[in-house]
Write a protein that holds these residues in place. Sequence first.
Motif, PDB file in Angstrom:
ATOM      1  N   ASN A 107      61.454  83.128  44.392  1.00 53.92           N
ATOM      2  CA  ASN A 107      60.888  82.327  45.480  1.00 53.92           C
ATOM      3  C   ASN A 107      59.567  81.717  45.005  1.00 53.92           C
ATOM      4  N   ALA A 108      59.561  80.384  44.872  1.00 57.85           N
ATOM      5  CA  ALA A 108      58.372  79.701  44.326  1.00 57.85           C
ATOM      6  C   ALA A 108      57.194  79.739  45.292  1.00 57.85           C
ATOM      7  N   ASP A 109      57.442  80.061  46.556  1.00 58.11           N
ATOM      8  CA  ASP A 109      56.330  80.093  47.521  1.00 58.11           C
ATOM      9  C   ASP A 109      55.466  81.339  47.355  1.00 58.11           C
ATOM     10  N   VAL A 110      56.018  82.364  46.701  1.00 58.81           N
ATOM     11  CA  VAL A 110      55.226  83.585  46.474  1.00 58.81           C
ATOM     12  C   VAL A 110      55.076  83.772  44.949  1.00 58.81           C
ATOM     13  N   PRO A 111      54.239  82.941  44.289  1.00 58.44           N
ATOM     14  CA  PRO A 111      54.179  82.961  42.815  1.00 58.44           C
ATOM     15  C   PRO A 111      53.724  84.304  42.255  1.00 58.44           C
ATOM     16  N   GLU A 112      52.923  85.077  43.043  1.00 61.20           N
ATOM     17  CA  GLU A 112      52.441  86.380  42.522  1.00 61.20           C
ATOM     18  C   GLU A 112      53.620  87.274  42.144  1.00 61.20           C
ATOM     19  N   GLN A 113      54.716  87.171  42.958  1.00 57.62           N
ATOM     20  CA  GLN A 113      55.853  88.075  42.719  1.00 57.62           C
ATOM     21  C   GLN A 113      56.884  87.479  41.762  1.00 57.62           C
ATOM     22  N   LEU A 114      56.537  86.358  41.169  1.00 59.36           N
ATOM     23  CA  LEU A 114      57.511  85.678  40.297  1.00 59.36           C
ATOM     24  C   LEU A 114      57.390  86.086  38.842  1.00 59.36           C
ATOM     25  N   ILE A 115      56.193  86.523  38.457  1.00 61.09           N
ATOM     26  CA  ILE A 115      55.917  86.635  37.014  1.00 61.09           C
ATOM     27  C   ILE A 115      56.818  87.666  36.336  1.00 61.09           C
ATOM     28  N   THR A 116      56.853  88.894  36.867  1.00 56.59           N
ATOM     29  CA  THR A 116      57.708  89.930  36.248  1.00 56.59           C
ATOM     30  C   THR A 116      59.183  89.509  36.230  1.00 56.59           C
ATOM     31  N   PRO A 117      59.756  89.031  37.340  1.00 52.17           N
ATOM     32  CA  PRO A 117      61.168  88.595  37.294  1.00 52.17           C
ATOM     33  C   PRO A 117      61.410  87.519  36.231  1.00 52.17           C
ATOM     34  N   LEU A 118      60.486  86.560  36.088  1.00 52.00           N
ATOM     35  CA  LEU A 118      60.684  85.499  35.091  1.00 52.00           C
ATOM     36  C   LEU A 118      60.694  86.089  33.666  1.00 52.00           C
ATOM     37  N   VAL A 119      59.789  87.058  33.428  1.00 50.46           N
ATOM     38  CA  VAL A 119      59.757  87.700  32.106  1.00 50.46           C
ATOM     39  C   VAL A 119      61.082  88.415  31.853  1.00 50.46           C
ATOM     40  N   SER A 120      61.530  89.218  32.823  1.00 54.20           N
ATOM     41  CA  SER A 120      62.774  89.980  32.644  1.00 54.20           C
ATOM     42  C   SER A 120      63.958  89.048  32.437  1.00 54.20           C
ATOM     43  N   VAL A 166      67.657  77.520  35.691  1.00 55.48           N
ATOM     44  CA  VAL A 166      66.694  76.657  35.003  1.00 55.48           C
ATOM     45  C   VAL A 166      66.617  75.300  35.695  1.00 55.48           C
ATOM     46  N   ALA A 167      67.781  74.711  35.921  1.00 60.40           N
ATOM     47  CA  ALA A 167      67.794  73.351  36.486  1.00 60.40           C
ATOM     48  C   ALA A 167      67.242  73.335  37.908  1.00 60.40           C
ATOM     49  N   ASN A 168      67.759  74.234  38.741  1.00 60.37           N
ATOM     50  CA  ASN A 168      67.416  74.166  40.165  1.00 60.37           C
ATOM     51  C   ASN A 168      66.084  74.808  40.508  1.00 60.37           C
ATOM     52  N   PHE A 169      65.834  75.961  39.856  1.00 62.43           N
ATOM     53  CA  PHE A 169      64.615  76.659  40.275  1.00 62.43           C
ATOM     54  C   PHE A 169      63.452  76.401  39.311  1.00 62.43           C
ATOM     55  N   ILE A 170      63.661  76.679  38.042  1.00 62.15           N
ATOM     56  CA  ILE A 170      62.542  76.633  37.085  1.00 62.15           C
ATOM     57  C   ILE A 170      61.941  75.222  37.010  1.00 62.15           C
ATOM     58  N   VAL A 171      62.792  74.227  36.741  1.00 63.50           N
ATOM     59  CA  VAL A 171      62.258  72.870  36.546  1.00 63.50           C
ATOM     60  C   VAL A 171      61.948  72.218  37.886  1.00 63.50           C
ATOM     61  N   LYS A 172      62.962  72.159  38.719  1.00 61.28           N
ATOM     62  CA  LYS A 172      62.846  71.371  39.960  1.00 61.28           C
ATOM     63  C   LYS A 172      61.829  72.000  40.922  1.00 61.28           C
ATOM     64  N   ASP A 173      62.026  73.286  41.163  1.00 63.42           N
ATOM     65  CA  ASP A 173      61.242  73.939  42.205  1.00 63.42           C
ATOM     66  C   ASP A 173      59.845  74.352  41.728  1.00 63.42           C
ATOM     67  N   LEU A 174      59.808  74.870  40.507  1.00 63.51           N
ATOM     68  CA  LEU A 174      58.547  75.477  40.063  1.00 63.51           C
ATOM     69  C   LEU A 174      57.683  74.503  39.249  1.00 63.51           C
ATOM     70  N   LEU A 175      58.237  73.981  38.146  1.00 67.90           N
ATOM     71  CA  LEU A 175      57.406  73.159  37.260  1.00 67.90           C
ATOM     72  C   LEU A 175      57.082  71.785  37.834  1.00 67.90           C
ATOM     73  N   MET A 176      58.006  71.202  38.614  1.00 63.13           N
ATOM     74  CA  MET A 176      57.776  69.835  39.105  1.00 63.13           C
ATOM     75  C   MET A 176      57.050  69.808  40.453  1.00 63.13           C
ATOM     76  N   ASN A 177      56.552  70.947  40.874  1.00 58.28           N
ATOM     77  CA  ASN A 177      55.837  70.994  42.157  1.00 58.28           C
ATOM     78  C   ASN A 177      54.465  71.624  41.997  1.00 58.28           C
ATOM     79  N   GLU A 182      50.131  80.522  40.681  1.00 55.57           N
ATOM     80  CA  GLU A 182      51.157  79.493  40.499  1.00 55.57           C
ATOM     81  C   GLU A 182      51.217  79.046  39.038  1.00 55.57           C
ATOM     82  N   VAL A 183      50.029  78.877  38.424  1.00 49.66           N
ATOM     83  CA  VAL A 183      49.999  78.432  37.019  1.00 49.66           C
ATOM     84  C   VAL A 183      50.507  79.546  36.100  1.00 49.66           C
ATOM     85  N   LEU A 184      50.146  80.794  36.415  1.00 44.17           N
ATOM     86  CA  LEU A 184      50.675  81.905  35.611  1.00 44.17           C
ATOM     87  C   LEU A 184      52.200  81.910  35.660  1.00 44.17           C
ATOM     88  N   ALA A 185      52.752  81.626  36.861  1.00 47.94           N
ATOM     89  CA  ALA A 185      54.212  81.578  37.009  1.00 47.94           C
ATOM     90  C   ALA A 185      54.780  80.415  36.194  1.00 47.94           C
TER      91      ALA A 185
END
Length: 1129
Positions: A756-769, A789-800, A821-824
Amino acid sequence: DNHSRKPAGDGKIVYPPGVKEITDKISNDEVVKRLKMVVKTYMDMDQDSEEEKQQYLGLALHLASEFFLRNPNKDVRLLVACCLADIFRIYAPEAPYTSHDKLKDIFLFITRQLKGLEDTKSPQFNRYFYLLENLAWVKSYNICFELEDCNEIFIQLFKTLFSVINNSHNQKVQMHMMDLMSSIIMEGDGVTQELLDTILINLIPAHKNLNKQAYDLAKTLLKRTVQTIETCIANFFNQVLVMGKSSVSDLSEHVFDLIQELFAIDPLLLTSVMPQLEFKLKSNDGEERLAVVRLLAKLFGAKDSELATQNRPLWQCFLGRFNDIHVPVRLECVKFASHCLMNHPDLAKDLTEYLKVRSHDPEEAIRHDVIVTIINAGKKDLNLVNDQLLGFVRERTLDKRWRVRKEAMMGLAQLYKKYCLHHEAGKESALKISWIKDKLLHIYYQNSIDDKLLVEKIFAQYMVPHSLDTEEKMKCLYYLYACLDTNAVKALNEMWKCQNMLRGLVRELLDLHKLPVSEANNTAMFGKLMTIAKNLPDAGKAQDFMKKFNQVLGEDEKLRVQLETLISPTCSCKQAELCVREITRKLTFPKQPTNPFLEMVKFLLERIAPVHIDSEAISALVKLLNKSIEGTADDDEEGVTPDTAIRSGLELLKVLSFTHPTAFHSAETYESLLQCLKMEDDKVAEAAIQIFRNTGQKIETELQQIRSTLIPILHQKAKRGTPHQAKQAVHCIHAIFNNKEVQLAQIFEPLSRSLNADVPEQLITPLVSLGHISMLAPDQFASPMKSIVANFIVKDLLMNDRSIGNKNGKLWTTDEEVSPEVLAKVQAIKLLVRWLLGMKNNQSKSANSTLRLLSAMLVSEGDLTEQKKISKSDMSRLRLAAGGAIMKLAQEPCYHDIITPEQFQLCGLVINDECYQVRQIFAQKLHLALVKLLLPLEYLAVFALCAKDPVKERRAHARQEYIKQNPLHFLQWKIYFYIKECLWFMLEVLMTKNENNSHAFLRKMVENIKQTKDAQCPDDAKANEKLYIVCDVALFVIANKSTACHLESPKEPVLPTKFFLITNSLYISSPLSSSTQPKPPPVLAAVNKPLTVPGRRIFTKTTTSSDTASNASSNSNSQLSSSANNKNR
């Protein structure tokens, strides 16, 4: 009878009552009998007996006649001498003898009789003693002062007394001799040289050792007569030392021995001599200065000597000899310093300055002795050596000569063992030299194999002595590791790694011995032996000895078995000791006094034998760790906080889990590690997971209970632990479990659903795993990852950009201040890379789109959306992440091939980023990848851009690291970059040496480039003109700096078609004189602009797309490119 009593007036001799006339007509026995009665008469008389004195005057004169003085009978002579001594007593102060010759004869006669004192057991000894006592009491010899040749008598007397005195004489004899001689010295008109010689000769070492009593007598005599005799002594030394008249005395050659003895007796004896020595210290003759320095060293260094404080000018003059031009003099001074430091700690301050200069002496032996001097004093008492002196030893550990370095290292090691390990002088001393442990380990960074081997030996013998029992040894290691600085820890880790690597090589060699003999096998063996030899001292000899050792191995099966045991992962330290002893015994040849072959094999055995770590040791370490966790350890007593002890203890176990994994395999060890996993300290848990990952291969089959406890913990860490823990947990599951696919899926599924890109604090560990799972198991997870990658990583996270960053204008902030957010986003970029590295192919063209995304990130300076919501410091983080990501992808050949020159340039330009930290971290990543040979060689060219770095140290570091190591590839890979400073930045270093005629190669390469077009924009005339100008500048510099560049090039340079398009057309005009300013290609425009430290980033927002040029004519290019991709697989 009446006749005998007549007065002396008529010339008749009157004898005492009852004594008949004494003539030569009677027998010797009768003469003795009558003389005894005469002696008795004279004994009873005193100076007041006027009548008797007159009466027996004739007899007194008669007793001095030739008959008596020349009498052959010993007893007669003795009795006469006693009479004469009494006559001098009775008639004092006027002796009855007026003739000078007669007096001289009498005294020489008496002196001769004194020789009888020698035998204390003789029945006549008491009479001889009476004679001595009488002479001393009356000071009879003082009569001789009136005689012209009295000196002859005194010399005879002194010689006699010094020759007869021995250890059977009592105090009284010595006292009377002393009185007799001292009165002559003190009451006369001065002491002649000959008389002085009779005293001084007893001080010379040869005589001193022959007759200790004569030495003591001379010593006491000199002490008693110091006031009088000092001037005579001064005169003697003045004649010999200053005027050079050695003929004045036979003792001239012993002047320095004499000065030393006289100084020991009483320094006042030399009051006037000391200035003469100062004069001698400045002599033009080196040997003479050496002799004086040797002497003064003894005088200043003697235990109770106060000469240095009493005679400052002489002390200062002596210290000046530390800088003498004559090597033996300097050497002597340094040797003196050792005694001086021990006997006179108060002079250490004076010596320190001079030892400092000598510790840099051009002469190796002197630098060596400075160390010996300081260490010996330090071993006696650490307080004798100040920090400065220890600092000199510390410096010499980096001396250019091995003998000096070795002495310094061993010296420091001995001090460390004495004061830090055995605490022989309390905590304060241990603290004073606590730096030694770090310093010694830092030496492991030196290139010389001798240094490395010595550090290993010191570690095993002095820092963690292998002779201790296991528990003591591990306690020592546990707390040492906790107290070391970062670099020392790295060095120690490296040491274990090197030893482990060497064990591996020996294991591979033994495996080759099990195979049937063949040419291929021999070649493989030779390769292994050469690599092993590189890890031993004196590579040339090592190679020969290793070949010989290999031959012995081939012939002796028992030896192979012993070596197998030694390098087996299960070998214990005690077992290793026995193996080494056994192998050494087998290779010992009794008739050879020295056996260099055996020495070399011992070096190898010392490096591969486990002297510290085995299962028992790991178990002891784990117990110590448990104690620290429970709070029952001696952490504070050892000067370490419990937290530090736990953290460093786990780090230590982590390192050992790489080098000694088998030693960890026990339920007890794993139970303790499970406890660590449950601790709150994130680092501790992370290290524990890593240990499981490295050592747990048999947990699944042999330790079911551990397995069932471990799995849920690993799952929990992969989902909700710290990023580092998550990474290790995923790798641990992948490394040690057979059903890893099932386990990883159990982590992957829930994590991929809950993003969930709205809660970036909780994203970091899942992204690493998720990133690591897709990298480790691409077959299973690469496809499902694609949609994430297409739907969440690029579209939702990096492009916003959901949050608005801090607008304080800072270019960098601490990790804690970076927005979640930047750490994520940074982790998202890393996830993209890991996903691609797992797939290792570009069939779906995902890599192209990822590279475009990363390039866009760099072009937009980190603000991909360009909505200006993101802060400057966060943009820096994203630029660094994008640059690092392209570099990471370039390490995989299939992706390197699709990186366009523009993308390569964008990536390289990160080293010129406006933010210092981005430049620094990027350069470090580049350095590591190049050192490990993971990157294509063209990435070396990126370092040329450091010429634009405003921080001088960074420029110097980049130049030193890369250009020097790889000169010949340099210019070739990207000449385009070297404009103005960049060109000179590189060439200046390249031109320092002309190895393998490299100058000619450089010239030829630039000439070849001059005939090409820029492959990125071959039709852009201005760009090609610029390339031509750069080549002209390069040729100008090369020709100016080298005379050898016009020789024939050793090889024909091959140019990469990716950058250079070979054509036949050449520019005719001379571009250097052209006034036109060509327009640079857009991406590279940045290179020509000056770089500011904090300020605007200098990138143009345009990207150029251009296909890579190919060149059919150069068929070797393809080979070159493939070698450029050389990667450590």
